[in-house]
Motif scaffolding. Structure first.
Motif, PDB file in Angstrom:
ATOM      1  N   THR A   2      17.577  -3.667   0.249  1.00  0.00           N
ATOM      2  CA  THR A   2      18.186  -4.984   0.253  1.00  0.00           C
ATOM      3  C   THR A   2      17.106  -5.989   0.618  1.00  0.00           C
ATOM      4  O   THR A   2      16.695  -6.085   1.759  1.00  0.00           O
ATOM      5  N   THR A   3      16.638  -6.717  -0.371  1.00  0.00           N
ATOM      6  CA  THR A   3      15.574  -7.668  -0.130  1.00  0.00           C
ATOM      7  C   THR A   3      16.162  -8.974   0.346  1.00  0.00           C
ATOM      8  O   THR A   3      16.871  -9.652  -0.383  1.00  0.00           O
ATOM      9  N   VAL A   4      15.895  -9.298   1.575  1.00  0.00           N
ATOM     10  CA  VAL A   4      16.339 -10.567   2.123  1.00  0.00           C
ATOM     11  C   VAL A   4      15.269 -11.616   1.873  1.00  0.00           C
ATOM     12  O   VAL A   4      15.528 -12.665   1.323  1.00  0.00           O
ATOM     13  N   HIS A   5      14.046 -11.287   2.261  1.00  0.00           N
ATOM     14  CA  HIS A   5      12.926 -12.204   2.087  1.00  0.00           C
ATOM     15  C   HIS A   5      11.672 -11.400   1.807  1.00  0.00           C
ATOM     16  O   HIS A   5      11.389 -10.424   2.498  1.00  0.00           O
ATOM     17  N   ALA A   6      10.917 -11.834   0.803  1.00  0.00           N
ATOM     18  CA  ALA A   6       9.709 -11.097   0.460  1.00  0.00           C
ATOM     19  C   ALA A   6       8.614 -12.043  -0.026  1.00  0.00           C
ATOM     20  O   ALA A   6       8.900 -13.112  -0.575  1.00  0.00           O
ATOM     21  N   LEU A   7       7.377 -11.601   0.175  1.00  0.00           N
ATOM     22  CA  LEU A   7       6.198 -12.311  -0.298  1.00  0.00           C
ATOM     23  C   LEU A   7       5.294 -11.329  -1.021  1.00  0.00           C
ATOM     24  O   LEU A   7       5.182 -10.175  -0.612  1.00  0.00           O
ATOM     25  N   THR A   8       4.635 -11.787  -2.071  1.00  0.00           N
ATOM     26  CA  THR A   8       3.646 -10.981  -2.765  1.00  0.00           C
ATOM     27  C   THR A   8       2.287 -11.636  -2.590  1.00  0.00           C
ATOM     28  O   THR A   8       2.156 -12.846  -2.725  1.00  0.00           O
ATOM     29  N   VAL A   9       1.300 -10.803  -2.285  1.00  0.00           N
ATOM     30  CA  VAL A   9      -0.078 -11.249  -2.132  1.00  0.00           C
ATOM     31  C   VAL A   9      -0.875 -10.634  -3.267  1.00  0.00           C
ATOM     32  O   VAL A   9      -0.913  -9.413  -3.408  1.00  0.00           O
ATOM     33  N   ASP A  10      -1.494 -11.488  -4.073  1.00  0.00           N
ATOM     34  CA  ASP A  10      -2.337 -11.003  -5.158  1.00  0.00           C
ATOM     35  C   ASP A  10      -3.778 -11.302  -4.792  1.00  0.00           C
ATOM     36  O   ASP A  10      -4.231 -12.438  -4.879  1.00  0.00           O
ATOM     37  N   ALA A  11      -4.481 -10.267  -4.366  1.00  0.00           N
ATOM     38  CA  ALA A  11      -5.888 -10.420  -3.975  1.00  0.00           C
ATOM     39  C   ALA A  11      -6.816  -9.927  -5.077  1.00  0.00           C
ATOM     40  O   ALA A  11      -8.014  -9.768  -4.856  1.00  0.00           O
ATOM     41  N   GLY A  12      -6.262  -9.652  -6.264  1.00  0.00           N
ATOM     42  CA  GLY A  12      -7.079  -9.205  -7.386  1.00  0.00           C
ATOM     43  C   GLY A  12      -7.652  -7.813  -7.207  1.00  0.00           C
ATOM     44  O   GLY A  12      -8.681  -7.491  -7.793  1.00  0.00           O
ATOM     45  N   LEU A  13      -6.993  -6.976  -6.423  1.00  0.00           N
ATOM     46  CA  LEU A  13      -7.498  -5.623  -6.156  1.00  0.00           C
ATOM     47  C   LEU A  13      -7.351  -4.743  -7.387  1.00  0.00           C
ATOM     48  O   LEU A  13      -6.427  -4.908  -8.173  1.00  0.00           O
ATOM     49  N   ARG A  14      -8.247  -3.764  -7.504  1.00  0.00           N
ATOM     50  CA  ARG A  14      -8.234  -2.898  -8.683  1.00  0.00           C
ATOM     51  C   ARG A  14      -7.794  -1.472  -8.390  1.00  0.00           C
ATOM     52  O   ARG A  14      -7.601  -0.696  -9.315  1.00  0.00           O
ATOM     53  N   PRO A  48      -5.093  -6.251 -15.374  1.00  0.00           N
ATOM     54  CA  PRO A  48      -4.484  -5.192 -14.550  1.00  0.00           C
ATOM     55  C   PRO A  48      -5.052  -5.214 -13.133  1.00  0.00           C
ATOM     56  O   PRO A  48      -6.250  -5.397 -12.942  1.00  0.00           O
ATOM     57  N   ARG A  49      -4.143  -5.045 -12.160  1.00  0.00           N
ATOM     58  CA  ARG A  49      -4.552  -5.080 -10.757  1.00  0.00           C
ATOM     59  C   ARG A  49      -3.434  -4.508  -9.903  1.00  0.00           C
ATOM     60  O   ARG A  49      -2.389  -4.147 -10.412  1.00  0.00           O
ATOM     61  N   VAL A  50      -3.683  -4.464  -8.604  1.00  0.00           N
ATOM     62  CA  VAL A  50      -2.683  -3.987  -7.656  1.00  0.00           C
ATOM     63  C   VAL A  50      -2.387  -5.132  -6.686  1.00  0.00           C
ATOM     64  O   VAL A  50      -3.292  -5.630  -6.019  1.00  0.00           O
ATOM     65  N   ALA A  51      -1.138  -5.546  -6.632  1.00  0.00           N
ATOM     66  CA  ALA A  51      -0.705  -6.574  -5.682  1.00  0.00           C
ATOM     67  C   ALA A  51       0.000  -5.878  -4.529  1.00  0.00           C
ATOM     68  O   ALA A  51       0.414  -4.719  -4.645  1.00  0.00           O
ATOM     69  N   VAL A  52       0.130  -6.575  -3.418  1.00  0.00           N
ATOM     70  CA  VAL A  52       0.867  -6.038  -2.279  1.00  0.00           C
ATOM     71  C   VAL A  52       2.011  -6.983  -1.937  1.00  0.00           C
ATOM     72  O   VAL A  52       1.931  -8.187  -2.182  1.00  0.00           O
ATOM     73  N   SER A  53       3.071  -6.411  -1.408  1.00  0.00           N
ATOM     74  CA  SER A  53       4.214  -7.233  -1.002  1.00  0.00           C
ATOM     75  C   SER A  53       4.632  -6.877   0.410  1.00  0.00           C
ATOM     76  O   SER A  53       4.387  -5.761   0.884  1.00  0.00           O
ATOM     77  N   PHE A  54       5.251  -7.841   1.048  1.00  0.00           N
ATOM     78  CA  PHE A  54       5.836  -7.642   2.373  1.00  0.00           C
ATOM     79  C   PHE A  54       7.275  -8.097   2.291  1.00  0.00           C
ATOM     80  O   PHE A  54       7.557  -9.217   1.859  1.00  0.00           O
ATOM     81  N   THR A  55       8.183  -7.218   2.691  1.00  0.00           N
ATOM     82  CA  THR A  55       9.609  -7.533   2.676  1.00  0.00           C
ATOM     83  C   THR A  55      10.105  -7.569   4.104  1.00  0.00           C
ATOM     84  O   THR A  55       9.925  -6.617   4.859  1.00  0.00           O
ATOM     85  N   PHE A  56      10.723  -8.679   4.450  1.00  0.00           N
ATOM     86  CA  PHE A  56      11.190  -8.941   5.806  1.00  0.00           C
ATOM     87  C   PHE A  56      12.703  -8.796   5.860  1.00  0.00           C
ATOM     88  O   PHE A  56      13.395  -9.240   4.944  1.00  0.00           O
ATOM     89  N   PRO A  57      13.242  -8.221   6.933  1.00  0.00           N
ATOM     90  CA  PRO A  57      14.693  -8.098   7.043  1.00  0.00           C
ATOM     91  C   PRO A  57      15.369  -9.445   7.313  1.00  0.00           C
ATOM     92  O   PRO A  57      16.541  -9.614   7.067  1.00  0.00           O
TER      93      PRO A  57
END
Length: 171
Positions: A2-14, A48-57
């Motif tokens: 259940t995603t209440v709040h989320a952010l995605t960080v795109d640092a251009g990682l491979r 193509p890259r790998v992004a990271v996300s943080f999901t907060f309750p």
């Protein structure tokens, strides 16, 4: 999930290893609470890259975290890129070390299901899982699922290993 709040960080990682490191580093530097999920996402397309996300309750910390990440120069967007993120940091992840039973994995963490690669049924709850301190479940239809495979002595190991052998390493 259940995603209440989320952010995605795109640092251009491979690669996933660098993305795993970024999730852990940012979580530590930002002092994110244990109930925040940190996931990796494969982004396809022209770049193509790998992004990271943080999901907060809850959204209380969301604005402050977004501001701090943006101030550090990261490209930050609201939401997650997809619903199949690979969890690096999640409630209970730090307790999944050594050898645990399937039941232990489920009771000590946010993992909701364990599946055995190539098997049709769920593993016995008492089956030992040798974690190698690297447990990366993935979101599947709203559930955090760990895929494992059979190993020596009737044990199971996570399908994803911490130090994979590169393809064609012996060529």
């Amino acid at each position: 999930m259940t995603t209440v709040h989320a952010l995605t960080v795109d640092a251009g990682l491979r690669d996933l290893r660098a993305a795993d490191h970024l999730v852990r580093t940012l979580a530590d530097e930002l002092a994110l609470p244990e109930d925040v999920f940190g996931c990796t996402h494969l982004i396809r397309g022209d770049r193509p890259r790998v992004a990271v996300s943080f999901t907060f309750p809850a959204g209380a910390a969301l604005d402050a975290v977004r501001d701090r990440l943006t101030a550090r120069g990261y490209e930050v967007t609201d939401g997650v890129p997809d619903d199949t993120g690979r969890a690096v940091r999640y409630p209970g992840s730090s307790a999944l070390t050594g050898t645990l039973t399937v039941a232990d994995l489920l009771t000590r963490s946010a993992i909701t299901r364990v599946t055995v690669l190539g098997a049709s049924g769920a593993p016995d709850p008492g089956t030992p899982v040798v974690t190698a301190d690297h447990v990366r479940p993935q979101w599947q239809r709203g559930e955090l699922v760990l895929t494992v495979q059979p190993a020596r002595g009737g044990t199971l190991v996570p399908f994803e290993v911490p130090e994979p052998t590169p393809c064609c390493a012996d060529h």
